[in-house]
Scaffold this active site. Structure first.
Site, mmCIF file in Angstrom:
data_model
loop_
_atom_site.group_PDB
_atom_site.id
_atom_site.type_symbol
_atom_site.label_atom_id
_atom_site.label_comp_id
_atom_site.label_asym_id
_atom_site.label_seq_id
_atom_site.Cartn_x
_atom_site.Cartn_y
_atom_site.Cartn_z
ATOM 1 N N HIS A 1 0.818 -1.221 0.000
ATOM 2 C CA HIS A 1 0.000 0.000 0.000
ATOM 3 C C HIS A 1 0.851 1.270 0.000
ATOM 4 O O HIS A 1 0.493 2.256 -0.639
ATOM 5 C CB HIS A 1 -0.982 -0.016 1.183
ATOM 6 C CG HIS A 1 -2.079 -1.015 1.003
ATOM 7 N ND1 HIS A 1 -2.361 -2.021 1.902
ATOM 8 C CD2 HIS A 1 -2.956 -1.187 -0.015
ATOM 9 C CE1 HIS A 1 -3.355 -2.751 1.452
ATOM 10 N NE2 HIS A 1 -3.737 -2.273 0.295
ATOM 11 N N ASP B 1 -6.262 -0.584 -7.795
ATOM 12 C CA ASP B 1 -5.878 -1.568 -6.762
ATOM 13 C C ASP B 1 -6.812 -2.759 -6.933
ATOM 14 O O ASP B 1 -7.736 -2.974 -6.155
ATOM 15 C CB ASP B 1 -6.044 -0.912 -5.382
ATOM 16 C CG ASP B 1 -5.590 -1.817 -4.249
ATOM 17 O OD1 ASP B 1 -4.978 -2.862 -4.519
ATOM 18 O OD2 ASP B 1 -5.870 -1.471 -3.089
ATOM 19 N N THR C 1 -7.967 -6.868 -8.313
ATOM 20 C CA THR C 1 -7.593 -8.273 -8.383
ATOM 21 C C THR C 1 -6.862 -8.507 -9.713
ATOM 22 O O THR C 1 -6.734 -7.587 -10.528
ATOM 23 C CB THR C 1 -8.855 -9.145 -8.289
ATOM 24 O OG1 THR C 1 -9.841 -8.607 -9.185
ATOM 25 C CG2 THR C 1 -9.437 -9.143 -6.887
#
Ligand code: SAM
Length: 281
Positions: free
Chosen positions: A61, A154, A156
């Site tokens: 992150h 952000d 999958t």
């Protein structure tokens, strides 16, 4: 106790024996595992793929967020696509931004992560600067008219619901939604075992934007070593901002970093030949 096993590539698996399986079930869009482990802390997996753990989420992150935010230097309007656990939103809100819009497909993931992984969002969804829209990121982008300084995808991996977020039509819509001087970043998985995904993503970014590239972060639970993070813009090259400028900008951010420093930022853009062959091949 049921265990969690991710198939990293054919015949290669990553197995965790949870201490407690906190949640196991299906949402409308994907299969969810949330479990706790003595080393990994709480962890989220979607469709059998590890998404985040309390153990190493800060590496992912901080790099996904602060590289574009500090590379830009004055991002006021930020868009996050995906990011249901809230970790990216938490990191963006450490910057003096005006507005962060997050478009996440699956409202259940946000609810489950708020309930069982609260350390990820740390109240970020309640910040008055943040707005959450539940819906498909690609559908949202095709109708969007608002401009953003930074777009963070952000998502999958490019299978299942995340697939559309790697396609040229989505990237072209993102380009239209970038303010002058803006930059986009996206996650591209761990290329050692998924080289084709990185090659294809690089091809799509290059076909849409003037400037593109990749930077890398070692996230232990994204098994295989370096995780590839893509960037794209029509001007700004976030890897070329001098360390001194990054350091000056870093002072405006709240709290302390656990992984990001200006030197780590610059170093993350060093691309070994085997990876360069994928991203420029
Ligand atoms: N850090 C993670 C990783 O790289 O594995 C990504 C984590 S975050 C939980 C991924 C989010 O993307 C999920 O919450 C998922 O619901 C969301 N997502 C998948 N496809 C999407 C789409 N088409 N539009 C918006 N969000 C999407």
């Amino acid at each position: 106790m049921s265990q969690f096993t991710e198939t990293v590539c054919q015949g290669v698996t990553f197995t965790v024996q949870p201490e407690t399986m906190i949640f196991e079930g299906m949402t409308e869009f994907q299969r969810v595992h949330i479990f706790s482990h003595p080393v990994l802390g709480r962890a989220l997996a979607l469709d059998g793929v590890m998404q985040t753990t309390e153990f190493d989420e800060f590496i992912y992150h901080e790099m996904l967020t602060h590289v574009p935010m500090l590379g830009h230097g004055n991002a006021q309007r930020v868009l996050i696509i995906g990011g249901g656990d809230g970790g990216t939103l938490r990191e963006v809100l450490r910057h003096p931004v005006q507005r962060v819009l997050m478009v996440e497909l699956d409202g259940e993931i946000v609810k489950l992560c708020k309930a069982h992984l609260p350390a990820l969002s740390k109240g970020a969804f309640d910040d008055p600067r943040s707005q959450l829209l539940i819906g498909d990121g690609a559908a949202f982008m095709s109708g969007n008219r608002e401009l953003f300084d930074v777009i963070i995808i952000d998502s999958t991996d490019p299978v299942g619901p995340g697939k559309v977020l790697f396609e040229p039509a989505f990237m072209a819509a993102c380009r239209q939604s970038l303010a002058p001087g803006g930059v986009l970043v996206n996650q591209n998985g761990a290329p050692a075992f998924m080289p084709g995904e990185l090659r294809e993503s690089a091809r799509v970014l290059r076909s849409v934007f003037t400037h593109t590239g990749f930077f890398y972060a070692p996230v232990p639970t994204y098994v295989s070593g370096a995780t590839a993070l893509g960037w794209a813009s029509d001007g700004l090259a976030p890897g070329e901002v001098p360390e001194a400028a990054l350091l000056e900008r870093l002072h405006r951010i709240e709290g302390t970093m656990r992984w990001y420093t200006p030197a780590v930022h610059r170093a993350a853009f060093a691309e070994p030949p085997a990876l360069r062959a994928l991203t420029r091949g």
